[in-house]
Design a protein around this motif. Structure first.
Motif, PDB file in Angstrom:
ATOM      1  N   THR A  79       0.852  -1.185   0.000  1.00  0.00           N
ATOM      2  CA  THR A  79       0.000   0.000   0.000  1.00  0.00           C
ATOM      3  C   THR A  79       0.885   1.231   0.000  1.00  0.00           C
ATOM      4  O   THR A  79       1.786   1.363   0.841  1.00  0.00           O
ATOM      5  CB  THR A  79      -0.912   0.031   1.242  1.00  0.00           C
ATOM      6  OG1 THR A  79      -1.697  -1.172   1.271  1.00  0.00           O
ATOM      7  CG2 THR A  79      -1.834   1.239   1.205  1.00  0.00           C
ATOM      8  N   LEU A  80       0.642   2.128  -0.955  1.00  0.00           N
ATOM      9  CA  LEU A  80       1.406   3.368  -1.003  1.00  0.00           C
ATOM     10  C   LEU A  80       1.217   4.161   0.285  1.00  0.00           C
ATOM     11  O   LEU A  80       0.095   4.305   0.785  1.00  0.00           O
ATOM     12  CB  LEU A  80       0.964   4.218  -2.189  1.00  0.00           C
ATOM     13  CG  LEU A  80       1.433   3.763  -3.577  1.00  0.00           C
ATOM     14  CD1 LEU A  80       0.772   4.599  -4.659  1.00  0.00           C
ATOM     15  CD2 LEU A  80       2.942   3.839  -3.689  1.00  0.00           C
ATOM     16  N   GLY A  81       2.333   4.657   0.812  1.00  0.00           N
ATOM     17  CA  GLY A  81       2.295   5.421   2.049  1.00  0.00           C
ATOM     18  C   GLY A  81       2.355   4.564   3.296  1.00  0.00           C
ATOM     19  O   GLY A  81       2.502   5.092   4.407  1.00  0.00           O
ATOM     20  N   VAL A  82       2.258   3.238   3.128  1.00  0.00           N
ATOM     21  CA  VAL A  82       2.319   2.321   4.277  1.00  0.00           C
ATOM     22  C   VAL A  82       3.597   1.495   4.222  1.00  0.00           C
ATOM     23  O   VAL A  82       4.452   1.590   5.098  1.00  0.00           O
ATOM     24  CB  VAL A  82       1.073   1.407   4.333  1.00  0.00           C
ATOM     25  CG1 VAL A  82       1.177   0.420   5.494  1.00  0.00           C
ATOM     26  CG2 VAL A  82      -0.199   2.243   4.455  1.00  0.00           C
ATOM     27  N   ASN A  83       3.738   0.662   3.189  1.00  0.00           N
ATOM     28  CA  ASN A  83       4.982  -0.095   3.028  1.00  0.00           C
ATOM     29  C   ASN A  83       5.603   0.095   1.647  1.00  0.00           C
ATOM     30  O   ASN A  83       6.478  -0.652   1.237  1.00  0.00           O
ATOM     31  CB  ASN A  83       4.765  -1.579   3.330  1.00  0.00           C
ATOM     32  CG  ASN A  83       3.656  -2.195   2.476  1.00  0.00           C
ATOM     33  OD1 ASN A  83       3.006  -1.514   1.686  1.00  0.00           O
ATOM     34  ND2 ASN A  83       3.441  -3.483   2.650  1.00  0.00           N
ATOM     35  N   LEU A  84       5.147   1.098   0.920  1.00  0.00           N
ATOM     36  CA  LEU A  84       5.777   1.596  -0.306  1.00  0.00           C
ATOM     37  C   LEU A  84       5.703   3.112  -0.257  1.00  0.00           C
ATOM     38  O   LEU A  84       4.667   3.673   0.122  1.00  0.00           O
ATOM     39  CB  LEU A  84       5.021   1.112  -1.557  1.00  0.00           C
ATOM     40  CG  LEU A  84       5.366  -0.233  -2.184  1.00  0.00           C
ATOM     41  CD1 LEU A  84       4.482  -0.444  -3.411  1.00  0.00           C
ATOM     42  CD2 LEU A  84       6.818  -0.348  -2.578  1.00  0.00           C
ATOM     43  N   ALA A  85       6.775   3.776  -0.635  1.00  0.00           N
ATOM     44  CA  ALA A  85       6.787   5.249  -0.636  1.00  0.00           C
ATOM     45  C   ALA A  85       6.315   5.790   0.705  1.00  0.00           C
ATOM     46  O   ALA A  85       5.450   6.673   0.775  1.00  0.00           O
ATOM     47  CB  ALA A  85       5.905   5.783  -1.769  1.00  0.00           C
ATOM     48  N   ALA A  86       6.907   5.266   1.783  1.00  0.00           N
ATOM     49  CA  ALA A  86       6.411   5.570   3.126  1.00  0.00           C
ATOM     50  C   ALA A  86       7.281   6.552   3.902  1.00  0.00           C
ATOM     51  O   ALA A  86       7.009   6.812   5.079  1.00  0.00           O
ATOM     52  CB  ALA A  86       6.277   4.273   3.921  1.00  0.00           C
ATOM     53  N   THR A  87       8.330   7.116   3.291  1.00  0.00           N
ATOM     54  CA  THR A  87       9.140   8.104   4.005  1.00  0.00           C
ATOM     55  C   THR A  87       8.279   9.325   4.317  1.00  0.00           C
ATOM     56  O   THR A  87       7.627   9.879   3.425  1.00  0.00           O
ATOM     57  CB  THR A  87      10.357   8.510   3.151  1.00  0.00           C
ATOM     58  OG1 THR A  87      11.149   7.336   2.897  1.00  0.00           O
ATOM     59  CG2 THR A  87      11.216   9.526   3.883  1.00  0.00           C
ATOM     60  N   PRO A  88       8.254   9.782   5.582  1.00  0.00           N
ATOM     61  CA  PRO A  88       7.367  10.893   5.965  1.00  0.00           C
ATOM     62  C   PRO A  88       7.722  12.191   5.256  1.00  0.00           C
ATOM     63  O   PRO A  88       8.887  12.548   5.083  1.00  0.00           O
ATOM     64  CB  PRO A  88       7.596  11.022   7.479  1.00  0.00           C
ATOM     65  CG  PRO A  88       8.134   9.695   7.908  1.00  0.00           C
ATOM     66  CD  PRO A  88       8.949   9.204   6.751  1.00  0.00           C
ATOM     67  N   GLY A  89       6.708  12.893   4.817  1.00  0.00           N
ATOM     68  CA  GLY A  89       6.886  14.182   4.157  1.00  0.00           C
ATOM     69  C   GLY A  89       5.546  14.783   3.801  1.00  0.00           C
ATOM     70  O   GLY A  89       4.487  14.223   4.114  1.00  0.00           O
ATOM     71  N   LYS A  90       5.585  15.925   3.122  1.00  0.00           N
ATOM     72  CA  LYS A  90       4.369  16.635   2.748  1.00  0.00           C
ATOM     73  C   LYS A  90       4.477  17.129   1.308  1.00  0.00           C
ATOM     74  O   LYS A  90       5.559  17.522   0.851  1.00  0.00           O
ATOM     75  CB  LYS A  90       4.141  17.857   3.649  1.00  0.00           C
ATOM     76  CG  LYS A  90       4.034  17.550   5.141  1.00  0.00           C
ATOM     77  CD  LYS A  90       2.719  16.898   5.498  1.00  0.00           C
ATOM     78  CE  LYS A  90       2.605  16.715   7.018  1.00  0.00           C
ATOM     79  NZ  LYS A  90       1.329  16.040   7.390  1.00  0.00           N
TER      80      LYS A  90
END
Length: 652
Positions: free
Chosen positions: A273-284
């Motif tokens: 899931t994107l934002g969970v275990n893919l592409a999950a580095t925190p940012g805005k």
């Protein structure tokens, strides 16, 4: 041991265990040897097959017998699934949305026909070619007869050591399957040799013939058919055909997903899931326009380098190849080194973006991002990274900025990015005047964009054994779901391309090589890369099929500033996404890109492990000043969304 030169700033069911956490150290590694060796090849995906709840094949010394009642039921199910498959194949005809694979077949036949004509036009040449094949088959038949009589016999044509198609013991132990295997290998090598020796034909024709022959021989391998593959034969008998029922069901689903074309699934995407275990580095997301979202990542250090970093990824794929998971994330690692990292996330275009061209991507992508970074941080001076075609765009931007005296990019890093397309590899097979017109017709018919599947198929055809037929066998003949694997999930998450941009890129880069030759014009100004004099870190990957290392090396010579050229082991993705903690692929450093590429490689110094620490040392030396770490939203730009944003979530 020799001392490493300092960085310069002048002129599918279960995933494998992830690599160890990325190393935050930035010190250079010790060299291991003077001469460059052949590196480990491109990171291979996990084996396509995976354990499932199905009967296991019988032991190798006993042919399994099927359950005939179950077999009859499965045959009936196969007929039903075959009907669904045909329905999925022909459904696009109802909407007029069917591709034209016949054009590709015609091009292949015409190209291979020229090779055949070359030999048939000269009786002596044709006789010599036929005699060479006949001699090898006589040797193979004699060897097989000895084996059938119980005698030992050395192989006449053994597969390459890394060829996994023939790993099953019966390919070696059973004389029948061993004969099929060796007959295929020697015929394939004979055909490749014919193409290589057709030296009176032009290089372009021979390159196309080699490419098409690779597609043909990969497709005709005996490993791709149940009766000629001992492992498939045993599996089918042991499961009474249930494997084929499951395979037909998956094939029908994949043809439906490809709208009449087979879109082979390479990984189980349901586990990610994107934002969970893919592409999950925190940012805005701190900025958004029609073409891109700009993501600013949250700091993990108390201080940060004063000069921010902008990453320009390719628009052919999505940016999160640089943020697959915490252990492999270049973005997270760069943040951990104290960099304020901004990343462009390109829109997945549709009809609204049809007229967005290459210059629009430069102005609304690169230049708009630089302006947003200044608002977010107060810094007008940035370092920039361009990956793949994002690097080609960044190099073009550097030339355009040099023409106007714009100095906002103070250093650039080009990762597996081509500037000179003379030796652009097998992708050039898809780009000639005739095919460019066909692509333009296809984009016009679709409403002004090229579907992502078009480029995805082209990339898969660069490695057909690994990326097409291994999955064909696993999915549709063994009936097994592929494993969950983040890299292949990203690879399948393709993006469309606007007609105007794609047309410009193919014509002015691949077809005419205008950027390297100084003929490309942006905004009415000619792009002269020799006037781009900022320091550049240029990375090529030794086994890159998309941006060949030789091509990257040649293109680096066009730049006017000091270039630190580094060669990484492996290929287009694994050569770039090579975290220090993984202790995998090596890299070579050998001075600026001057002279002959092979001579540069021979003289280069090999270093173990990742190139990342060398790069951060190079970057830090140019602008060592630090400031308190900046949080997204701390400047003039208010956050719009959490990373990875909205544009990356649009799928095709």
């Amino acid at each position: 041991m020799p001392k490493k030169p300092p960085a310069r700033s002048a002129k599918t069911s279960r995933a494998r265990s992830p690599a160890k956490a990325a190393n935050a150290n930035v010190g250079p590694a010790a060299p291991v040897k003077r001469a460059a060796r052949r590196p480990t090849p491109e990171t291979e995906p996990p084996p396509a097959e995976a354990p499932i709840a199905a009967p296991a094949p019988a032991a190798a010394d006993a042919a399994p017998l099927p359950d005939f009642n179950l077999l009859s039921r499965n045959l009936a199910q196969m007929i039903g699934e075959g009907g669904k498959l045909l329905a999925a194949y022909f459904r696009p005809l109802e909407n007029g949305d069917f591709g034209q694979p016949g054009e590709d077949v015609a091009r292949m036949a015409a190209t291979l026909g020229r090779i055949a004509e070359y030999y048939l036009s000269d009786a002596q040449r044709a006789l010599a070619a036929q005699a060479a094949l006949s001699r090898q088959f006589l040797d193979l038949w004699a060897s097989t007869l000895r084996r059938l009589q119980g005698e030992a016999a050395a192989p006449v044509a053994a597969p390459d050591p890394g060829d996994k198609r023939f790993d099953h013991p019966e390919w070696r132990d059973n004389p029948y399957f061993d004969f099929l295997k060796q007959a295929y290998v020697l015929t394939t090598r004979w055909a490749k040799d014919l193409v290589a020796r057709a030296d009176e034909l032009d290089p372009e024709t021979r390159q196309k013939a080699q490419f098409y022959l690779r597609q043909l021989t990969s497709a005709l391998s005996p490993s791709n058919f149940v009766p000629t593959n001992p492992e498939l034969l045993r599996t089918t008998l042991a499961e009474s055909g249930e494997n084929l029922v499951r395979g037909l069901k998956m094939m029908a689903e994949d043809i439906a997903a490809g709208r009449g074309n087979l879109r082979i699934r390479h990984a189980d995407a349901s586990k990610f899931t994107l934002g969970v275990n893919l592409a999950a580095t925190p940012g805005k997301v701190v900025y958004r326009n029609d073409l891109m979202e700009l993501i600013q990542y949250a700091p993990t250090t108390e201080t940060a380098f004063k000069r921010p970093l902008l990453i320009v990824p390719p628009w052919i794929n999505k940016f999160y190849v640089l943020d697959l998971n915490p252990e492999k994330s270049f973005i997270a690692w760069a943040v951990a080194q104290g960099l304020t990292v901004f990343v462009v996330s390109w829109v997945n275009p549709d009809k609204r973006h049809a007229k967005k061209g290459f210059e629009d991507y430069m102005r609304e992508g690169v230049f708009a991002a630089i302006e947003a970074i200044e608002q977010a941080t107060g810094e007008r001076d940035v370092a920039a990274i361009g990956y793949c075609v994002g690097g080609t765009l960044l190099a073009t931007a550097l030339g355009a900025m040099a023409a106007t005296g714009d100095k906002r990019i103070s250093s650039a890093t080009l990762l597996a990015a081509q500037i000179d397309f003379t030796d652009a590899g097998d992708l050039k097979v898809f780009v000639d005047a005739e095919q460019l017109k066909a692509i333009e017709r296809k984009m016009e018919k679709s409403g002004g964009f090229l579907e992502g599947a078009h480029m995805a198929n082209a990339f898969n055809m660069l490695r057909p054994d690994e990326l097409i037929w291994s999955y064909f066998v696993n999915n549709y003949l063994k009936g097994k779901e592929p494993m969950p694997f983040d890299l292949l999930v990203w690879n399948a998450d393709s993006a469309r391309m606007p007609a105007a941009n794609h047309h410009f890129y193919l014509r002015h880069c691949y077809l005419q090589n205008d950027l390297a030759k100084g003929r490309m014009k942006i905004g009415g100004r000619r792009i002269d890369l020799s006037k781009a004099t900022i320091p550049v870190y240029e990375l090529a990957a030794r086994d890159d099929h998309i941006a060949p290392a030789r091509s990257v090396f040649t293109g680096a010579k066009a730049l006017g500033g000091a270039v630190r050229f580094v060669l990484s082991g492996s290929g287009h993705v694994a050569g770039v996404v090579n975290p220090p903690g993984a202790a995998k692929y090596q890299h070579w450093i050998g001075g600026p890109p001057e002279g002959d590429f092979d001579a540069w490689v021979a003289a280069a110094q090999e270093y173990p492990g990742s190139w990342w620490p060398d790069w951060i040392a190079w970057l830090a030396e140019q602008a060592p000043a630090k400031v308190p770490a900046r949080k997204p939203g701390g400047g003039k730009l208010a956050p719009l969304a959490d990373a990875p944003g909205e544009y990356v979530r649009v799928r095709v």
